[in-house]
Design a protein around this motif. Sequence first.
Motif, PDB file in Angstrom:
ATOM      1  N   CYS A  85       5.507   6.604   3.655  1.00  0.00           N
ATOM      2  CA  CYS A  85       5.685   5.201   4.007  1.00  0.00           C
ATOM      3  C   CYS A  85       7.178   4.917   4.205  1.00  0.00           C
ATOM      4  O   CYS A  85       8.000   5.307   3.372  1.00  0.00           O
ATOM      5  CB  CYS A  85       5.132   4.310   2.905  1.00  0.00           C
ATOM      6  SG  CYS A  85       5.196   2.550   3.278  1.00  0.00           S
ATOM      7  N   ALA A  86       7.496   4.276   5.309  1.00  0.00           N
ATOM      8  CA  ALA A  86       8.892   3.958   5.595  1.00  0.00           C
ATOM      9  C   ALA A  86       8.956   2.867   6.656  1.00  0.00           C
ATOM     10  O   ALA A  86       7.987   2.626   7.371  1.00  0.00           O
ATOM     11  CB  ALA A  86       9.627   5.196   6.091  1.00  0.00           C
TER      12      ALA A  86
ATOM     13  N   CYS B 286       1.102   5.306   2.211  1.00  0.00           N
ATOM     14  CA  CYS B 286       1.697   4.543   1.116  1.00  0.00           C
ATOM     15  C   CYS B 286       0.917   4.813  -0.169  1.00  0.00           C
ATOM     16  O   CYS B 286      -0.287   4.564  -0.224  1.00  0.00           O
ATOM     17  CB  CYS B 286       1.673   3.051   1.437  1.00  0.00           C
ATOM     18  SG  CYS B 286       2.503   2.045   0.195  1.00  0.00           S
ATOM     19  N   PRO B 287       1.583   5.325  -1.211  1.00  0.00           N
ATOM     20  CA  PRO B 287       0.883   5.625  -2.461  1.00  0.00           C
ATOM     21  C   PRO B 287       0.581   4.385  -3.302  1.00  0.00           C
ATOM     22  O   PRO B 287      -0.204   4.456  -4.228  1.00  0.00           O
ATOM     23  CB  PRO B 287       1.869   6.535  -3.200  1.00  0.00           C
ATOM     24  CG  PRO B 287       3.207   6.120  -2.690  1.00  0.00           C
ATOM     25  CD  PRO B 287       2.982   5.724  -1.253  1.00  0.00           C
ATOM     26  N   ALA B 288       1.187   3.262  -2.967  1.00  0.00           N
ATOM     27  CA  ALA B 288       0.984   2.038  -3.747  1.00  0.00           C
ATOM     28  C   ALA B 288      -0.331   1.368  -3.346  1.00  0.00           C
ATOM     29  O   ALA B 288      -0.783   1.490  -2.213  1.00  0.00           O
ATOM     30  CB  ALA B 288       2.145   1.072  -3.509  1.00  0.00           C
ATOM     31  N   PRO B 289      -0.973   0.650  -4.288  1.00  0.00           N
ATOM     32  CA  PRO B 289      -2.187  -0.086  -3.928  1.00  0.00           C
ATOM     33  C   PRO B 289      -1.847  -1.172  -2.913  1.00  0.00           C
ATOM     34  O   PRO B 289      -0.721  -1.672  -2.882  1.00  0.00           O
ATOM     35  CB  PRO B 289      -2.658  -0.685  -5.254  1.00  0.00           C
ATOM     36  CG  PRO B 289      -1.502  -0.607  -6.176  1.00  0.00           C
ATOM     37  CD  PRO B 289      -0.593   0.471  -5.671  1.00  0.00           C
ATOM     38  N   PRO B 290      -2.814  -1.543  -2.067  1.00  0.00           N
ATOM     39  CA  PRO B 290      -2.525  -2.558  -1.047  1.00  0.00           C
ATOM     40  C   PRO B 290      -2.197  -3.911  -1.683  1.00  0.00           C
ATOM     41  O   PRO B 290      -2.748  -4.269  -2.714  1.00  0.00           O
ATOM     42  CB  PRO B 290      -3.809  -2.639  -0.236  1.00  0.00           C
ATOM     43  CG  PRO B 290      -4.867  -2.022  -1.081  1.00  0.00           C
ATOM     44  CD  PRO B 290      -4.189  -1.072  -2.009  1.00  0.00           C
ATOM     45  N   THR B 291      -1.302  -4.627  -1.043  1.00  0.00           N
ATOM     46  CA  THR B 291      -0.929  -5.966  -1.500  1.00  0.00           C
ATOM     47  C   THR B 291      -1.845  -6.992  -0.851  1.00  0.00           C
ATOM     48  O   THR B 291      -2.546  -6.698   0.123  1.00  0.00           O
ATOM     49  CB  THR B 291       0.521  -6.289  -1.109  1.00  0.00           C
ATOM     50  OG1 THR B 291       0.610  -6.285   0.311  1.00  0.00           O
ATOM     51  CG2 THR B 291       1.491  -5.272  -1.698  1.00  0.00           C
ATOM     52  N   LEU B 292      -1.839  -8.197  -1.359  1.00  0.00           N
ATOM     53  CA  LEU B 292      -2.609  -9.283  -0.757  1.00  0.00           C
ATOM     54  C   LEU B 292      -2.169  -9.479   0.693  1.00  0.00           C
ATOM     55  O   LEU B 292      -2.993  -9.713   1.574  1.00  0.00           O
ATOM     56  CB  LEU B 292      -2.433 -10.571  -1.566  1.00  0.00           C
ATOM     57  CG  LEU B 292      -3.206 -11.784  -1.073  1.00  0.00           C
ATOM     58  CD1 LEU B 292      -4.694 -11.478  -0.991  1.00  0.00           C
ATOM     59  CD2 LEU B 292      -2.955 -12.976  -1.964  1.00  0.00           C
ATOM     60  N   HIS B 293      -0.867  -9.366   0.952  1.00  0.00           N
ATOM     61  CA  HIS B 293      -0.330  -9.496   2.308  1.00  0.00           C
ATOM     62  C   HIS B 293      -0.965  -8.454   3.229  1.00  0.00           C
ATOM     63  O   HIS B 293      -1.417  -8.759   4.324  1.00  0.00           O
ATOM     64  CB  HIS B 293       1.192  -9.326   2.274  1.00  0.00           C
ATOM     65  CG  HIS B 293       1.821  -9.246   3.609  1.00  0.00           C
ATOM     66  ND1 HIS B 293       2.063  -8.045   4.243  1.00  0.00           N
ATOM     67  CD2 HIS B 293       2.261 -10.213   4.445  1.00  0.00           C
ATOM     68  CE1 HIS B 293       2.620  -8.274   5.411  1.00  0.00           C
ATOM     69  NE2 HIS B 293       2.751  -9.575   5.556  1.00  0.00           N
ATOM     70  N   ALA B 294      -1.014  -7.192   2.801  1.00  0.00           N
ATOM     71  CA  ALA B 294      -1.575  -6.124   3.623  1.00  0.00           C
ATOM     72  C   ALA B 294      -3.063  -6.340   3.870  1.00  0.00           C
ATOM     73  O   ALA B 294      -3.556  -6.115   4.979  1.00  0.00           O
ATOM     74  CB  ALA B 294      -1.332  -4.770   2.959  1.00  0.00           C
TER      75      ALA B 294
END
Length: 78
Positions: free
Chosen positions: A7-8, A38-46
């Motif tokens: 992710c970048a 992206c290793p992070a969980p999705p955000t509300l924005h995404a």
Amino acid sequence: APAPPPCALRSLRVGVAQLGLGYPSPETLVFRYCGGACPAPPTLHALALGALREIGEGAGGAEGAGPGLDLGGDLGDL
């Protein structure tokens, strides 16, 4: 199979004439977007952005978001 790129923040240069605005222009815009795995969980924005994209594709693209959908004004921060 090769691993997906991390992710970048990525950049894409697009000529104004390629945007289909109806006039030729030598100007170039730089669109920046997040891309890659992206290793992070999705955000509300995404999640919201993904839902809006699906609705737009189902309604025939960016022109219509579908009946009954109130986007609530400016979505410039998406």
